[in-house]
Design a protein around this motif. Structure first.
Motif, PDB file in Angstrom:
ATOM      1  N   ASP A 141     -12.713  50.091  73.446  1.00 18.49           N
ATOM      2  CA  ASP A 141     -11.710  50.648  74.348  1.00 18.49           C
ATOM      3  C   ASP A 141     -10.473  49.770  74.461  1.00 18.49           C
ATOM      4  OD1 ASP A 141     -13.259  52.876  74.887  1.00 18.49           O
ATOM      5  OD2 ASP A 141     -14.305  51.900  76.535  1.00 18.49           O
ATOM      6  N   LEU A 142     -10.389  48.738  73.622  1.00 21.35           N
ATOM      7  CA  LEU A 142      -9.229  47.842  73.608  1.00 21.35           C
ATOM      8  C   LEU A 142      -8.619  47.842  72.217  1.00 21.35           C
ATOM      9  CD1 LEU A 142     -10.790  44.810  75.503  1.00 21.35           C
ATOM     10  CD2 LEU A 142      -9.134  46.420  76.412  1.00 21.35           C
ATOM     11  N   PHE A 143      -7.298  47.770  72.152  1.00 24.32           N
ATOM     12  CA  PHE A 143      -6.591  47.679  70.879  1.00 24.32           C
ATOM     13  C   PHE A 143      -6.146  46.244  70.647  1.00 24.32           C
ATOM     14  CE2 PHE A 143      -5.420  52.336  71.266  1.00 24.32           C
ATOM     15  CZ  PHE A 143      -6.278  52.720  70.263  1.00 24.32           C
ATOM     16  N   CYS A 144      -6.136  45.853  69.397  1.00 33.35           N
ATOM     17  CA  CYS A 144      -5.675  44.518  69.025  1.00 33.35           C
ATOM     18  C   CYS A 144      -4.160  44.457  69.216  1.00 33.35           C
ATOM     19  CB  CYS A 144      -6.051  44.244  67.568  1.00 33.35           C
ATOM     20  SG  CYS A 144      -5.366  42.717  66.935  1.00 33.35           S
ATOM     21  N   PRO A 145      -3.641  43.498  69.976  1.00 29.37           N
ATOM     22  CA  PRO A 145      -2.193  43.397  70.146  1.00 29.37           C
ATOM     23  C   PRO A 145      -1.484  42.931  68.881  1.00 29.37           C
ATOM     24  CG  PRO A 145      -3.342  42.164  71.865  1.00 29.37           C
ATOM     25  CD  PRO A 145      -4.358  42.593  70.867  1.00 29.37           C
ATOM     26  N   VAL A 146      -2.216  42.324  67.946  1.00 28.49           N
ATOM     27  CA  VAL A 146      -1.607  41.828  66.709  1.00 28.49           C
ATOM     28  C   VAL A 146      -1.519  42.945  65.672  1.00 28.49           C
ATOM     29  CG1 VAL A 146      -1.872  40.162  64.840  1.00 28.49           C
ATOM     30  CG2 VAL A 146      -2.460  39.511  67.170  1.00 28.49           C
ATOM     31  N   CYS A 147      -2.624  43.666  65.474  1.00 28.73           N
ATOM     32  CA  CYS A 147      -2.675  44.746  64.483  1.00 28.73           C
ATOM     33  C   CYS A 147      -2.234  46.057  65.136  1.00 28.73           C
ATOM     34  CB  CYS A 147      -4.089  44.902  63.939  1.00 28.73           C
ATOM     35  SG  CYS A 147      -4.797  43.370  63.326  1.00 28.73           S
ATOM     36  N   GLU A 148      -1.569  46.896  64.366  1.00 31.01           N
ATOM     37  CA  GLU A 148      -1.044  48.151  64.882  1.00 31.01           C
ATOM     38  C   GLU A 148      -2.164  49.174  65.047  1.00 31.01           C
ATOM     39  OE1 GLU A 148       2.195  50.495  66.153  1.00 31.01           O
ATOM     40  OE2 GLU A 148       2.290  48.471  65.447  1.00 31.01           O
ATOM     41  N   SER A 149      -2.437  49.611  66.254  1.00 33.82           N
ATOM     42  CA  SER A 149      -3.385  50.681  66.578  1.00 33.82           C
ATOM     43  C   SER A 149      -4.762  50.480  65.962  1.00 33.82           C
ATOM     44  CB  SER A 149      -2.813  52.033  66.129  1.00 33.82           C
ATOM     45  OG  SER A 149      -1.612  52.295  66.797  1.00 33.82           O
ATOM     46  N   THR A 150      -5.274  49.281  66.014  1.00 28.89           N
ATOM     47  CA  THR A 150      -6.607  48.989  65.503  1.00 28.89           C
ATOM     48  C   THR A 150      -7.499  48.609  66.670  1.00 28.89           C
ATOM     49  OG1 THR A 150      -5.640  48.144  63.458  1.00 28.89           O
ATOM     50  CG2 THR A 150      -7.931  47.584  63.886  1.00 28.89           C
TER      51      THR A 150
END
Length: 170
Positions: free
Chosen positions: A45-54
Motif C-alpha cells: 500500500d506504499l509507493f517507492c518515492p525513488v521509483c516511479e509508481s512502483t
C-alpha cells in the motif's frame, strides 16, 4: 502439625514460582517476529518515492529494501499498519500512499470525474432535445407544403434494367 506442613510447602511453592518466572523471562523478553508477508501487506500500500509508481513490496532498489526493514522494525515495536503508513506519509508526503486520503486537493481529484460525467450527460441531453425539436419542425414544414412538394422516388426498375443490359454486353 498443620502449621509445620504449611511452612514446608510454602517454601517449595515459592521456589517453584521463581523457577517458572525464570523460565518465562526469556520468552517475554523476545521481540515479536514479523514475517515477510506481514511486511509486504503494509508495503504493497506504499509507493517507492525513488521509483516511479512502483509498489514498495516489489521494488528492487536498496532504498526500498531499507524501507521494508524499517517497516519490519516498526511492526515489531507493536505499531499498526495504519501507523506505519502514517509515518511514511509524514516523512515523504501523501504521494507514497497507494490510497491517498480523500481530503483537500485529493478530494477534487476524486470528485472531478463524477462532475464531468454529470455535466456531460446534461449537455448531451440538451443537444438531443434540440435535435428532436428541429426534426419535428422540419416534419411540420413538409406536411404544410403538401404532397406535391415531395418528389417521387427514383425508379429502381430503370436502374436495374440498365445494369442488366450492361452486364449482358460483356
Amino acid at each position: 502439625m498443620f502449621k509445620i506442613l504449611h511452612k514446608r510447602y510454602w517454601g517449595t511453592a515459592v521456589l517453584l514460582l521463581l523457577g517458572a518466572l525464570l523460565l518465562a523471562t526469556p520468552v517475554l523478553a523476545q521481540d515479536t517476529v514479523v514475517t515477510d508477508n506481514e511486511v509486504n501487506e503494509v508495503a504493497k500500500d506504499l509507493f517507492c518515492p525513488v521509483c516511479e509508481s512502483t509498489p514498495l513490496d516489489v521494488c528492487p532498489t536498496q532504498a526500498c529494501a531499507d524501507w521494508r526493514e524499517l517497516i519490519r522494525e516498526q511492526l515489531a515495536e507493536g505499531q499498526s499498519p495504519e501507523e506505519v503508513q502514517a509515518y511514511f506519509a509524514r516523512q515523504y508526503g501523501d504521494g507514497v500512499l497507494a490510497n491517498p486520503p480523500k481530503q483537500g486537493f485529493n478530494l477534487i481529484l476524486w470528485l472531478l470525474p463524477v462532475v464531468a460525467i454529470v455535466l456531460g450527460g446534461f449537455f448531451f441531453s440538451r443537444y438531443m432535445r434540440t435535435l428532436r425539436t428541429s426534426a419535428a419542425g422540419v416534419a411540420e414544414d413538409l406536411e404544410a407544403e403538401g404532397a406535391e412538394a415531395v418528389q417521387p422516388p427514383i425508379a429502381q426498375d430503370d436502374y436495374k434494367a440498365r445494369l442488366e443490359a450492361e452486364l449482358r454486353n460483356r
